[in-house]
Design an enzyme around this catalytic site. Sequence first.
Site, PDB file in Angstrom:
ATOM      1  N   GLU A 110      35.867  30.961  24.424  1.00 46.76           N
ATOM      2  CA  GLU A 110      36.145  30.519  25.793  1.00 46.76           C
ATOM      3  C   GLU A 110      35.474  29.182  26.103  1.00 46.76           C
ATOM      4  O   GLU A 110      34.567  29.093  26.937  1.00 46.76           O
ATOM      5  CB  GLU A 110      35.746  31.615  26.776  1.00 46.76           C
ATOM      6  CG  GLU A 110      36.589  32.869  26.580  1.00 46.76           C
ATOM      7  CD  GLU A 110      36.185  34.015  27.477  1.00 46.76           C
ATOM      8  OE1 GLU A 110      35.156  33.908  28.169  1.00 46.76           O
ATOM      9  OE2 GLU A 110      36.894  35.029  27.496  1.00 46.76           O
TER      10      GLU A 110
ATOM     11  N   HIS B 295      41.782  49.411  33.059  1.00 42.20           N
ATOM     12  CA  HIS B 295      40.823  48.385  32.655  1.00 42.20           C
ATOM     13  C   HIS B 295      39.603  49.030  32.034  1.00 42.20           C
ATOM     14  O   HIS B 295      38.979  49.909  32.630  1.00 42.20           O
ATOM     15  CB  HIS B 295      40.396  47.544  33.866  1.00 42.20           C
ATOM     16  CG  HIS B 295      39.474  46.424  33.495  1.00 42.20           C
ATOM     17  ND1 HIS B 295      38.298  46.171  34.169  1.00 42.20           N
ATOM     18  CD2 HIS B 295      39.550  45.494  32.514  1.00 42.20           C
ATOM     19  CE1 HIS B 295      37.700  45.121  33.618  1.00 42.20           C
ATOM     20  NE2 HIS B 295      38.435  44.698  32.618  1.00 42.20           N
ATOM     21  N   HIS B 296      39.279  48.596  30.814  1.00 37.50           N
ATOM     22  CA  HIS B 296      38.095  49.062  30.117  1.00 37.50           C
ATOM     23  C   HIS B 296      37.189  47.869  29.831  1.00 37.50           C
ATOM     24  O   HIS B 296      37.322  47.214  28.799  1.00 37.50           O
ATOM     25  CB  HIS B 296      38.473  49.741  28.790  1.00 37.50           C
ATOM     26  CG  HIS B 296      39.039  51.105  28.950  1.00 37.50           C
ATOM     27  ND1 HIS B 296      39.453  51.872  27.880  1.00 37.50           N
ATOM     28  CD2 HIS B 296      39.271  51.860  30.054  1.00 37.50           C
ATOM     29  CE1 HIS B 296      39.911  53.040  28.321  1.00 37.50           C
ATOM     30  NE2 HIS B 296      39.808  53.049  29.642  1.00 37.50           N
ATOM     31  N   GLU B 297      36.288  47.572  30.743  1.00 46.11           N
ATOM     32  CA  GLU B 297      35.283  46.548  30.468  1.00 46.11           C
ATOM     33  C   GLU B 297      34.103  47.217  29.783  1.00 46.11           C
ATOM     34  O   GLU B 297      33.444  48.075  30.365  1.00 46.11           O
ATOM     35  CB  GLU B 297      34.827  45.854  31.758  1.00 46.11           C
ATOM     36  CG  GLU B 297      33.690  44.868  31.554  1.00 46.11           C
ATOM     37  CD  GLU B 297      33.981  43.847  30.470  1.00 46.11           C
ATOM     38  OE1 GLU B 297      33.265  43.836  29.458  1.00 46.11           O
ATOM     39  OE2 GLU B 297      34.946  43.062  30.632  1.00 46.11           O
TER      40      GLU B 297
ATOM     41  N   HIS C   4      40.786  41.232  26.246  1.00 55.13           N
ATOM     42  CA  HIS C   4      40.066  40.031  26.650  1.00 55.13           C
ATOM     43  C   HIS C   4      38.743  39.978  25.882  1.00 55.13           C
ATOM     44  O   HIS C   4      38.206  41.007  25.507  1.00 55.13           O
ATOM     45  CB  HIS C   4      39.840  40.002  28.154  1.00 55.13           C
ATOM     46  CG  HIS C   4      41.062  39.569  28.902  1.00 55.13           C
ATOM     47  ND1 HIS C   4      41.044  38.588  29.864  1.00 55.13           N
ATOM     48  CD2 HIS C   4      42.357  39.961  28.796  1.00 55.13           C
ATOM     49  CE1 HIS C   4      42.269  38.399  30.334  1.00 55.13           C
ATOM     50  NE2 HIS C   4      43.083  39.230  29.711  1.00 55.13           N
ATOM     51  N   GLU C   5      38.267  38.763  25.644  1.00 52.33           N
ATOM     52  CA  GLU C   5      37.149  38.538  24.730  1.00 52.33           C
ATOM     53  C   GLU C   5      37.430  39.204  23.373  1.00 52.33           C
ATOM     54  O   GLU C   5      36.631  39.980  22.863  1.00 52.33           O
ATOM     55  CB  GLU C   5      35.821  39.061  25.312  1.00 52.33           C
ATOM     56  CG  GLU C   5      35.393  38.400  26.603  1.00 52.33           C
ATOM     57  CD  GLU C   5      36.090  38.986  27.826  1.00 52.33           C
ATOM     58  OE1 GLU C   5      36.513  38.217  28.709  1.00 52.33           O
ATOM     59  OE2 GLU C   5      36.220  40.214  27.885  1.00 52.33           O
TER      60      GLU C   5
ATOM     61  N   GLU D 104      41.075  32.503  34.497  1.00 50.33           N
ATOM     62  CA  GLU D 104      39.970  33.055  35.276  1.00 50.33           C
ATOM     63  C   GLU D 104      38.894  32.009  35.565  1.00 50.33           C
ATOM     64  O   GLU D 104      38.267  32.028  36.625  1.00 50.33           O
ATOM     65  CB  GLU D 104      39.365  34.249  34.548  1.00 50.33           C
ATOM     66  CG  GLU D 104      38.724  33.924  33.209  1.00 50.33           C
ATOM     67  CD  GLU D 104      38.180  35.171  32.516  1.00 50.33           C
ATOM     68  OE1 GLU D 104      38.283  36.263  33.103  1.00 50.33           O
ATOM     69  OE2 GLU D 104      37.657  35.036  31.401  1.00 50.33           O
TER      70      GLU D 104
END
Length: 701
Positions: free
Chosen positions: A170, A395-397, A476-477, A501
Site C-alpha cells: 500500500e 467482514h473478517h478483519e 484486503h492486505e 480508502e
Amino acid sequence: MKKLFYLIFTIFIFSCNNNYKKIIFSPDNKIQVFISTKNNELTYSIKKDERSVIKTSKLGIVLKDNIDLTKKFKIISFNSKTHSEKWYPKIREFKEILNEYNEAILEIESENKKLFLELRLFNDGVAFRYKIPNQKIIKKYDVIDEITEFNLSENDSAWWNPAFSYRRYEFLFANTKIDDISKKNYSKLVEDISYDSIGIDAAQTPLTIKKNNGLFLSIHEAKLVDYSSMTLAPRGKGKLECELYPWSDGVKVKLKDKITTPWRTIQIANSSSELLKSNIILNLNDDPDEKIDYSWVNTGKYMGVWWEMIGTNESTWWPSKYHGANNKKIEKYIDFASENGFDGLLVEGWNEGWYPEWCCKGDGIPFSFTKSLNDFDFEKLSRYSSQKNISIVGHHETGGQIQNYENQLEEAFKLYQMMGVKYIKTGYVNDVSKNIKRIDVNGNIQREWHHGQYMINHFKKVISLAAKYQLCIITHEPIKDTGLRRTYPNYISREGAKGQEFNGFSSNGVNHILDLPFTRLLSGPMDYTPGIFQLNNFRYTQPGSGVIDKNAIVPSTIAKELSLYVIIYSPMQMAADLPKHYKKHMEAFEFIKNVPVNWDNKIILNSKISEYLTIARKDSKSENWYVGGITNERPREFELDFSFLDSNFEYIAKIYSDTKDTHWKNNPMEYEISSKIINNKSKFNIFLAPGGGFAIEIVKK
C-alpha cells in the site's frame, strides 16, 4: 504445420549445440532464450527482435547443509514440446484465452545433485521455474537463497514501490532507474519510510520496466504455492536479483522432500498498451480441481457500510452512539442496494473485538468472527437481505492475528453459510514490518513477514476452506495475485495496493490511479472501491462533530470515478459512496448500475504510463460496449475511434464527461451527459479535465 516446424527447428538447434548453448524460440519466433553452462554456471539471456530483454543472468538455488546448486552444472537431457489451446474462464476479462507456448525442460546435474529447469516461451513473454526432485543425496530441502538474476541495463527505468516495508503493497509508485531502487530514495521522492526499515532494499512485483531500447517489461511470478514471495533487489549496473521473504530464523523456504518454485515471469511488450493484454499469469496456473464444484461462484456489485467509517468519519466500527453497523442503518442500505439492482452489501464493524485503538500493530483485542455486537441482529438482517435479493458481504478483519483467525475459521464459515452469506471481505491490517505473530512448536512467539511462506500457506488455507462452505473471498492486505484465482475461482478479488480508502483519510494524489493499470493490475483484479461522488466537503473531523474537514479531498472527478469501473477490472465491484451522495446524482449513478463486471473483450485505445489511458470492454451478456478514459493532472482531448464495433449496426452512445470547467481540485463534481448515434466508422473528440476522465455506455440499436 506451423507448430511442427518450430518443434523440429528447436530440436535441431539444441542437438547441434548440446555441450554449450541452448536456444529456445517463442511460437512466433520473435523471442529467443539462450541457456548456457559456460564456466560451469547456469545462465540465461533473452532477446526479442534482436533487442536485448535480459542480459546474461545467473540461475540457481542454495539449500541448507551447504548444498550449493549454483555451480558445476552439466546439462544431462533436454526435452521440448509445443502447446496451443483456448480455454474459457467463467469469471472473465476475456471470453477466451489462448494458451500457446514452446516448452523446454532441462535436466541438470550439479555435483551429482539433480535439478530441472522448466521454461515456457509465449509470444508475449517468458516464464521459468526450478524443480528439485526427492533424491538420497539431499537430506533437507530448506531454501537458504534463490540466485535468480534479471540483468537489465543501467539506463532502464522502473515503476516500483518498496518491499520489506511496513505497509505491504500500500504505497504510491516511484519511477527511477533500476539502480536507484532503495528505501532512502523512496523516502526522498515519495514518502518517508525511514522510521520502519528493518529489511533490505528491494522492489515488490509486478515490477514494470521501460527499457532504453523501447521495450516494456513486467517481472512477476505465477502459481505462488507453499513458497515465499519474490522481491527484486538491485545489485548495481542494472542488475536485479530475486530476494525471498525469510522466516524468522532466516530460512527462506521450508519444504519436506522436494521443491517446485513459482514461475518467474517476464512479460515483454512493444508498448505500454501491449503490456495490458497479456494472460501469461493465468496461463501458468491450473484449471480447478474437477472434483470440486465451483458452479456456485458468482460475480456482482456491492455497496457497503464502510465509507462512512473510513471516509466520511461520521460513524464508528466500534460500539458507540455513532456505531455504523446497526440494524436500522443496515436495513436502509439494503433497501437502497436492492432498489438499484446490486448483489451485496458489505457490513464492517458488526462483530465483537472493535475498539477505538484497534489499528494497526497486530496486538489488540482479538476479534470474534461469530459473535455480533448488540445492535447487529445477524439472523434478522440475513432474512431481510435475502427477501431483498441482497447477500450480506461479511467482514473478517483479523488485525494480523493469524492464529486467532485460524482457530475460528471453520466455525465462522459454517455460520456464514447458514446465514446465506456468499462473500467475505477479509482484512490483515498490521502496519509494522515483520510483525505477524506465529507460535512455534515450543510455544514461543516468532514474528514473520506478511509475504513469507507462513502467510502464503495461510491464505491458501482460507481459500480452500471457504470453497468447502461455498464462500467467495475478497482479500484486503493480501498476498499478491499470482493467478491462483484460476485454480480457486472463489478467490474472486483482492486489494493489494494503495486503494481508494486512502483518499478518505489522506490522499493518493492525482496520478496514482494512472500507475496502477501498468503495475499492480498486471497481476490480476483489484478491489479498488471506486465510485465516490462526494469528492470534497465529505469528511467530518470526528463522528458527531458536524464540522467538515476542508482539507479532505478525493483527487478525482465524478466522470473519472465512473470510468474506473472500466479501467479497473474486478469481478466484484463496489459502489463505495453513501446512498445519500448517490441520490444527488442519480443520472450518473445509472452508469454504475449498468456497467458489467464480466467481459468478452478488452481493447486499449491509448495509453502512456502515469499520464493517460483509455480502455474499451465488451459486455459478456450483451452486445454492449463500455469505454473508460482517464488523465493525470493535465487536461486532454482524445479523438475516439470506434472501429472496434460490429459493422452494419448502429449504436447509441451515452457519454458521461467532464465539462470545460471541471477540475479535480477546484470543481470536481461538475459533469455532463450526452448521447450520440455511432457506428464502427464513427470518430469524435472528448475532453478530459485536469485529473478527470469519461465513461461511455454503447448500446446496439
